[in-house]
Design an enzyme around this catalytic site. Sequence first.
Site, short mmCIF file in Angstrom:
data_model
loop_
_atom_site.label_atom_id
_atom_site.label_comp_id
_atom_site.label_asym_id
_atom_site.label_seq_id
_atom_site.Cartn_x
_atom_site.Cartn_y
_atom_site.Cartn_z
N CYS A 175 1.53 2.41 -0.04
CA CYS A 175 1.27 1.12 -0.65
C CYS A 175 2.34 0.77 -1.70
CB CYS A 175 -0.15 1.08 -1.21
SG CYS A 175 -0.80 -0.59 -1.20
N HIS B 67 -3.94 3.21 2.25
CA HIS B 67 -4.25 4.32 1.34
C HIS B 67 -4.87 5.50 2.09
CE1 HIS B 67 -3.74 2.54 -2.74
NE2 HIS B 67 -3.71 1.44 -2.01
N GLU C 84 -5.28 8.45 1.20
CA GLU C 84 -5.96 9.39 0.31
C GLU C 84 -7.40 9.01 0.04
OE1 GLU C 84 -3.95 7.09 -0.43
OE2 GLU C 84 -4.51 6.11 -2.30
#
Length: 210
Positions: free
Chosen positions: A81, A178, A180
């Site tokens: 990002c 994202h 994560e």
Amino acid sequence: MTAPRIGVLTLQGDFEAHAAALARIGVEAVGVRTPERLEGVDGLVIPGGESSALLKLMAPLEFLPALAAYHAEGGAIFGTCAGVILLAARVTDGVDDDGSQTSLGLLDVDVARNGYGRQRESFATRLEVPAIGSDPLDAIFIRAPRITRVGDGVDVLARHDGEPVLVRSGRLLGATFHPELTGDGRLVRYFVDAVVAPRTTEPEVPCPRV
Ligand code: GLN
């Protein structure tokens, strides 16, 4: 081979979630808050957050030239990002007067900041990512950039609505989403195993274009 050392840039953004995602796959990451901390790091994650804020924090530390040198010396980088905005060749809808924004220019892609606009500033979807297996990958996009141009040496590993959202060029991996924030560690694993430390004694993990 000893396990590669992975760092997470901890200046700004959701670096804690990245450290947790790495911990889930058994990798204890080091926090990188100053250029000196890049010493001995084989792969660095630049987390999502706010790219203009990251740039402000980086400037007094001369972090951008340090990252360029780190990469030139063999270091791998996973930009997610805001991180992919920093890696890009050119940025549009940036904070500079002419609409651009300073970037490292290491990854030959152009990106439009906040490229999905207000309607879809944040959304979740599933992506086909053949490089990590046949099961689709859950992906969360938060005020995500849009990749508007992909250079010749850049492989597109995943698309959303036909547009590139996951790209790789050598030791650089860039995701506009994202990875994560979901429980799926496959993309982080891919970064550590195939981008940071590809085995030279066995065929490299294939990186199919889509
Ligand atoms: N829109 C942010 C920026 O310009 C990126 C958003 C994110 O990292 N989730 O940096």
